[in-house]
Design an enzyme around this catalytic site. Structure first.
Site, PDB file in Angstrom:
ATOM      1  N   GLY A 103      13.111   5.915   8.816  1.00 18.96           N
ATOM      2  CA  GLY A 103      12.905   5.642   7.392  1.00 18.96           C
ATOM      3  C   GLY A 103      12.233   4.297   7.250  1.00 18.96           C
ATOM      4  CB  THR A 156      -0.923   0.012   1.238  1.00 18.32           C
ATOM      5  OG1 THR A 156      -0.124  -0.220   2.421  1.00 18.32           O
ATOM      6  CG2 THR A 156      -1.976  -1.059   1.149  1.00 18.32           C
ATOM      7  NE  ARG A 172      10.330  -1.214   1.376  1.00 19.21           N
ATOM      8  CZ  ARG A 172       9.306  -2.037   1.670  1.00 19.21           C
ATOM      9  NH1 ARG A 172       8.228  -2.012   0.939  1.00 19.21           N
ATOM     10  NH2 ARG A 172       9.379  -2.871   2.680  1.00 19.21           N
ATOM     11  CE  LYS A 180       1.348  -1.517  10.710  1.00 19.93           C
ATOM     12  NZ  LYS A 180       2.441  -2.315  11.191  1.00 19.93           N
ATOM     13  CE  LYS A 223       3.618   1.505   3.073  1.00 18.35           C
ATOM     14  NZ  LYS A 223       2.501   1.227   3.968  1.00 18.35           N
ATOM     15  CB  CYS A 267       6.379   0.648   7.779  1.00 18.51           C
ATOM     16  SG  CYS A 267       6.262  -0.986   7.026  1.00 18.51           S
ATOM     17  CD  GLU A 275       2.580  -9.120  11.689  1.00 15.87           C
ATOM     18  OE1 GLU A 275       1.788 -10.061  11.892  1.00 15.87           O
ATOM     19  OE2 GLU A 275       3.516  -8.831  12.482  1.00 15.87           O
ATOM     20  CB  ALA A 318      18.728  10.901  19.091  1.00 12.64           C
ATOM     21  CE  LYS A 372      14.338  -2.562  11.141  1.00 14.93           C
ATOM     22  NZ  LYS A 372      13.283  -2.801  12.103  1.00 14.93           N
TER      23      LYS A 372
HETATM   24  N1  LIG Z   1       7.475  -4.440   5.540  1.00 14.90           N
HETATM   25  C1  LIG Z   1       7.050  -4.597   6.783  1.00 14.90           C
HETATM   26  O1  LIG Z   1       7.828  -4.800   7.708  1.00 14.90           O
HETATM   27  C2  LIG Z   1       5.580  -4.530   7.118  1.00 14.90           C
HETATM   28  C3  LIG Z   1       5.143  -4.853   8.411  1.00 14.90           C
HETATM   29  C4  LIG Z   1       3.777  -4.756   8.719  1.00 14.90           C
HETATM   30  C5  LIG Z   1       2.882  -4.308   7.728  1.00 14.90           C
HETATM   31  N2  LIG Z   1       3.357  -3.973   6.501  1.00 14.90           N
HETATM   32  C6  LIG Z   1       2.378  -3.560   5.492  1.00 14.90           C
HETATM   33  O2  LIG Z   1       2.159  -4.714   4.689  1.00 14.90           O
HETATM   34  C7  LIG Z   1       1.955  -4.385   3.320  1.00 14.90           C
HETATM   35  C8  LIG Z   1       3.014  -5.072   2.470  1.00 14.90           C
HETATM   36  O3  LIG Z   1       4.271  -4.597   2.849  1.00 14.90           O
HETATM   37  P1  LIG Z   1       5.606  -5.073   2.111  1.00 14.90           P
HETATM   38  O4  LIG Z   1       6.697  -4.276   2.707  1.00 14.90           O
HETATM   39  O5  LIG Z   1       5.685  -6.543   2.100  1.00 14.90           O
HETATM   40  O6  LIG Z   1       5.243  -4.543   0.621  1.00 14.90           O
HETATM   41  P2  LIG Z   1       6.013  -4.779  -0.759  1.00 14.90           P
HETATM   42  O7  LIG Z   1       5.593  -3.679  -1.665  1.00 14.90           O
HETATM   43  O8  LIG Z   1       7.452  -4.987  -0.489  1.00 14.90           O
HETATM   44  O9  LIG Z   1       5.421  -6.165  -1.301  1.00 14.90           O
HETATM   45  C9  LIG Z   1       4.176  -6.277  -1.903  1.00 14.90           C
HETATM   46  C10 LIG Z   1       4.104  -7.608  -2.662  1.00 14.90           C
HETATM   47  O10 LIG Z   1       2.791  -7.745  -3.249  1.00 14.90           O
HETATM   48  C11 LIG Z   1       2.924  -8.202  -4.585  1.00 14.90           C
HETATM   49  N3  LIG Z   1       1.723  -7.822  -5.351  1.00 14.90           N
HETATM   50  C12 LIG Z   1       1.401  -6.600  -5.860  1.00 14.90           C
HETATM   51  N4  LIG Z   1       0.213  -6.660  -6.481  1.00 14.90           N
HETATM   52  C13 LIG Z   1      -0.226  -7.944  -6.363  1.00 14.90           C
HETATM   53  C14 LIG Z   1      -1.388  -8.627  -6.809  1.00 14.90           C
HETATM   54  N5  LIG Z   1      -2.356  -8.004  -7.474  1.00 14.90           N
HETATM   55  N6  LIG Z   1      -1.511  -9.947  -6.509  1.00 14.90           N
HETATM   56  C15 LIG Z   1      -0.534 -10.611  -5.824  1.00 14.90           C
HETATM   57  N7  LIG Z   1       0.593 -10.004  -5.396  1.00 14.90           N
HETATM   58  C16 LIG Z   1       0.741  -8.695  -5.675  1.00 14.90           C
HETATM   59  C17 LIG Z   1       4.195  -7.550  -5.083  1.00 14.90           C
HETATM   60  O11 LIG Z   1       4.706  -8.208  -6.228  1.00 14.90           O
HETATM   61  C18 LIG Z   1       5.091  -7.703  -3.830  1.00 14.90           C
HETATM   62  O12 LIG Z   1       5.741  -8.941  -3.816  1.00 14.90           O
HETATM   63  C19 LIG Z   1       1.985  -2.855   3.293  1.00 14.90           C
HETATM   64  O13 LIG Z   1       0.676  -2.381   3.463  1.00 14.90           O
HETATM   65  C20 LIG Z   1       2.818  -2.494   4.509  1.00 14.90           C
HETATM   66  O14 LIG Z   1       2.539  -1.205   4.981  1.00 14.90           O
HETATM   67  C21 LIG Z   1       4.654  -4.108   6.159  1.00 14.90           C
HETATM   68  O1  LIG Z   2      14.649   4.474  18.569  1.00 13.29           O
HETATM   69  C1  LIG Z   2      14.575   4.406  17.340  1.00 13.29           C
HETATM   70  C2  LIG Z   2      13.907   3.349  16.678  1.00 13.29           C
HETATM   71  C3  LIG Z   2      13.872   3.358  15.281  1.00 13.29           C
HETATM   72  N1  LIG Z   2      14.467   4.358  14.575  1.00 13.29           N
HETATM   73  C4  LIG Z   2      14.385   4.365  13.111  1.00 13.29           C
HETATM   74  O2  LIG Z   2      13.009   4.270  12.744  1.00 13.29           O
HETATM   75  C5  LIG Z   2      12.845   3.515  11.540  1.00 13.29           C
HETATM   76  C6  LIG Z   2      11.851   2.392  11.754  1.00 13.29           C
HETATM   77  O3  LIG Z   2      12.381   1.444  12.660  1.00 13.29           O
HETATM   78  P1  LIG Z   2      11.544   0.192  13.168  1.00 13.29           P
HETATM   79  O4  LIG Z   2      10.294   0.643  13.795  1.00 13.29           O
HETATM   80  O5  LIG Z   2      12.448  -0.674  13.945  1.00 13.29           O
HETATM   81  O6  LIG Z   2      11.354  -0.544  11.770  1.00 13.29           O
HETATM   82  P2  LIG Z   2      10.237  -1.132  10.820  1.00 13.29           P
HETATM   83  O7  LIG Z   2      10.706  -2.481  10.429  1.00 13.29           O
HETATM   84  O8  LIG Z   2       9.963  -0.118   9.767  1.00 13.29           O
HETATM   85  O9  LIG Z   2       8.921  -1.364  11.723  1.00 13.29           O
HETATM   86  C7  LIG Z   2       7.892  -0.403  11.865  1.00 13.29           C
HETATM   87  O10 LIG Z   2       6.986  -0.487  10.779  1.00 13.29           O
HETATM   88  C8  LIG Z   2       6.386  -1.803  10.602  1.00 13.29           C
HETATM   89  C9  LIG Z   2       5.565  -1.773   9.338  1.00 13.29           C
HETATM   90  O11 LIG Z   2       4.331  -1.154   9.526  1.00 13.29           O
HETATM   91  C10 LIG Z   2       5.571  -2.118  11.851  1.00 13.29           C
HETATM   92  O12 LIG Z   2       4.942  -3.381  11.670  1.00 13.29           O
HETATM   93  C11 LIG Z   2       6.485  -2.110  13.070  1.00 13.29           C
HETATM   94  O13 LIG Z   2       5.723  -2.367  14.245  1.00 13.29           O
HETATM   95  C12 LIG Z   2       7.169  -0.743  13.169  1.00 13.29           C
HETATM   96  O14 LIG Z   2       8.110  -0.742  14.235  1.00 13.29           O
HETATM   97  C13 LIG Z   2      14.261   3.053  11.169  1.00 13.29           C
HETATM   98  O15 LIG Z   2      14.793   3.949  10.212  1.00 13.29           O
HETATM   99  C14 LIG Z   2      15.039   3.134  12.475  1.00 13.29           C
HETATM  100  O16 LIG Z   2      16.419   3.319  12.303  1.00 13.29           O
HETATM  101  C15 LIG Z   2      15.125   5.393  15.225  1.00 13.29           C
HETATM  102  O17 LIG Z   2      15.666   6.308  14.594  1.00 13.29           O
HETATM  103  N2  LIG Z   2      15.161   5.386  16.602  1.00 13.29           N
END
Ligand SMILES: NC(=O)c1ccc[n+]([C@@H]2O[C@H](COP(=O)([O-])OP(=O)(O)OC[C@H]3O[C@@H](n4cnc5c(N)ncnc54)[C@H](O)[C@@H]3O)[C@@H](O)[C@H]2O)c1
Ligand SMILES: O=c1ccn([C@@H]2O[C@H](COP(=O)(O)OP(=O)(O)O[C@H]3O[C@H](CO)[C@@H](O)[C@H](O)[C@H]3O)[C@@H](O)[C@H]2O)c(=O)[nH]1
EC number: 1.1.1.22
Length: 437
Positions: A260, A86, A333, A207, A266, A263, A151, A255, A326
């Site tokens: 970045g 998304t 991203r 979320k 955006k 997630c 999630e 700090a 990180k």
């Molecule tokens: N990355 C994370 O740590 C994390 C954690 C929790 C929630 N989220 C949320 O989960 C969602 C996915 O995150 P991500 O980082 O895995 O995204 P991503 O963009 O890296 O992956 C998306 C996947 O979906 C596939 N896709 C796109 N259109 C499709 C379709 N029509 N049918 C089947 N597959 C299709 C893409 O090819 C890709 O493999 C986002 O909403 C994000 O905000 C991400």
């Molecule tokens: O004390 C801190 C903690 C994190 N960061 C930065 O913040 C960003 C995000 O870090 P983190 O939250 O560990 O990473 P994500 O894997 O992006 O996870 C966040 O985003 C996910 C996708 O939505 C959620 O599922 C998680 O709960 C949420 O922590 C990174 O650039 C980190 O370096 C800091 O600068 N200081």
């Protein structure tokens, strides 16, 4: 129970492997053929500690497979988890085109009861909209229900967070959907993960609110870091002291160069857009300030660097340690490390960068940066070294040995995690300065 996971990158690949580990038959569906092929061979298409092992275990056991063909799962699975992207769309709002494509592809293929569970991060109201779209496209197929189960996994800890979640949030419209989700997550529930059962709108909001709160904490400590730099105070000690208060906690209070990743940035923008669309200008204003503080942090780091160098940045060689957003990921991203590297380049300096895992992704996206084979190689001839991603490897660097290869021993520890006493003793001018240093 047979489960399909649609979208198999960071979230979906881990979700699919985790559900197989919980004992279910799982088929992951993605439109990216290359990704499906790699996953099908039991390998992760990205660097995530522990994911390769889990994927291999369950592709070998036959409990987990991957396909690009929705027809293989439409009549086979009882539950469909939506894990597609998304990304940020126009004016910061979430782009839901991938979610819409899933509904439009799956709906005409469904012939019987199904529970569709959204896991992607979406604006409040999306589950209801998906429900209506399914109803239109299936002609109100009996037994079709849409639930939302956000999630919270963190990259670099994705496997652990999936298998042992802090909490499970079930946004449901019926007791039967709740029962199904309780059955799927029986293992973490038995191990003590708390369950919050609520409506879909609250689940969607949990979320967005959680990620925005984490971003707000990080911006708060970064704003305090700016103040600490002005008066020579130590922001890490300040954060430790704040964190001992159980109401505050130490998490997300480090700090650094700002948050970045795929997630937090955006999701904050999407929540701002949705809040303002729904008339909540107070929330929108608060979140906008969080975002402004975040961007200002990266500009400030470049300002500190320019001031530390005689004659500014023009024509200088700068070593950048880190590209990933990180440590323990290859995800670049919205990486603050690469934003800072680009700001440095824009001021006329040449950047040489090293990252333990994210070099390939960084090289593809930022071809004008020079890439070195090691941290030491990146520092050869540098007028300053900027530490931007908190990889443990960078804490092991020997400041005395590095002192020998650089042109000018200036260190900007933007992550505030190096042993500055050791670096100072080795002859480095270290920034930001604290009263102690
Ligand atoms: N990355 C994370 O740590 C994390 C954690 C929790 C929630 N989220 C949320 O989960 C969602 C996915 O995150 P991500 O980082 O895995 O995204 P991503 O963009 O890296 O992956 C998306 C996947 O979906 C596939 N896709 C796109 N259109 C499709 C379709 N029509 N049918 C089947 N597959 C299709 C893409 O090819 C890709 O493999 C986002 O909403 C994000 O905000 C991400
Ligand atoms: O004390 C801190 C903690 C994190 N960061 C930065 O913040 C960003 C995000 O870090 P983190 O939250 O560990 O990473 P994500 O894997 O992006 O996870 C966040 O985003 C996910 C996708 O939505 C959620 O599922 C998680 O709960 C949420 O922590 C990174 O650039 C980190 O370096 C800091 O600068 N200081």
């Amino acid at each position: 129970m047979k489960i399909s996971v649609i979208g198999t990158n960071y979230l979906g690949a881990t979700t699919a492997a985790g559900l197989a580990e919980f004992g279910f038959d799982v088929v992951g569906v993605d439109i990216d053929e290359a990704r499906v092929k790699v996953l099908g061979s039991g390998r992760a298409p990205l660097y995530e500690p522990g994911l390769d092992e889990l994927l291999r275990k369950h592709t070998d056991s036959g409990r987990l497979r991957f396909t690009t063909d929705y027809r293989e799962v439409a009549d086979w699975a009882q539950v469909f988890f939506i894990c597609v992207g998304t990304p940020q769309g126009a004016h910061g709002a979430a782009d839901l085109s991938q979610v819409q494509a899933v509904v439009d592809t799956l709906a005409p293929l469904l012939t019987g009861p199904a529970l569709v569970v959204g896991r992607s991060t979406v604006p409040v109201g999306t589950a209801a909209w998906i429900g209506r779209r399914f109803a239109e496209r299936t002609g109100d197929l009996p037994g079709l229900e849409v639930a939302w189960q956000p999630e919270f996994l963190r990259e670099a800890h994705a496997v652990e967070d999936t298998l042992h979640p802090d909490r499970l949030v079930f946004g449901v419209c019926s007791e039967s959907a709740e029962r199904t989700l309780r059955e799927i997550f029986a293992r973490p529930i038995d191990e003590g993960s708390p369950v919050i059962v609520t409506d879909r709108e609250t689940a969607e909001l949990v979320k967005a609110a959680a990620n925005s709160f984490l971003a707000m904490k990080i911006s708060y400590i970064n704003a305090l870091a700016g103040l600490c730099e002005t008066v020579g105070a130590d922001v890490s000690t300040l954060a430790d002291a704040l964190g001992h208060d159980k109401r505050i906690g130490r998490g997300s209070l480090s700090a650094g160069p700002g948050y970045g990743g795929g997630c937090l940035p955006k999701d904050l923008h999407a929540f701002t857009a949705r809040a303002e669309e729904l008339g909540s200008t107070e929330l929108g204003g608060l979140l906008r300030q969080v975002d402004l503080i975040n961007s200002a942090r990266q500009a400030r780091i470049v300002g500190v660097l320019a001031e530390a160098l005689e004659g500014g940045l023009e024509g200088k060689a700068i070593a950048v340690l880190g590209a990933a957003f990180k440590a323990e990921t290859d995800d670049i991203r919205e990486s603050p490390a690469l934003s800072v590297a680009e700001l440095i380049r824009a001021r006329g300096a040449a950047v040489t960068l090293f990252d333990p895992q994210a070099m390939e992704n960084a090289r593809r996206a930022f071809p004008l940066i020079t890439y070195a084979d090691s941290a030491v190689d990146a520092c050869v001839g540098a007028h300053a070294v900027v530490h931007l991603t908190d990889w443990p490897q960078f804490r092991e660097l020997d400041p005395r040995a590095l002192r020998e290869v650089v042109a000018n021993p200036v260190l900007i520890d933007a992550r505030l995690s190096l042993d500055l006493d050791a670096w100072s003793e080795a002859g480095w001018a270290c920034h930001p300065r604290t009263a102690k240093a």
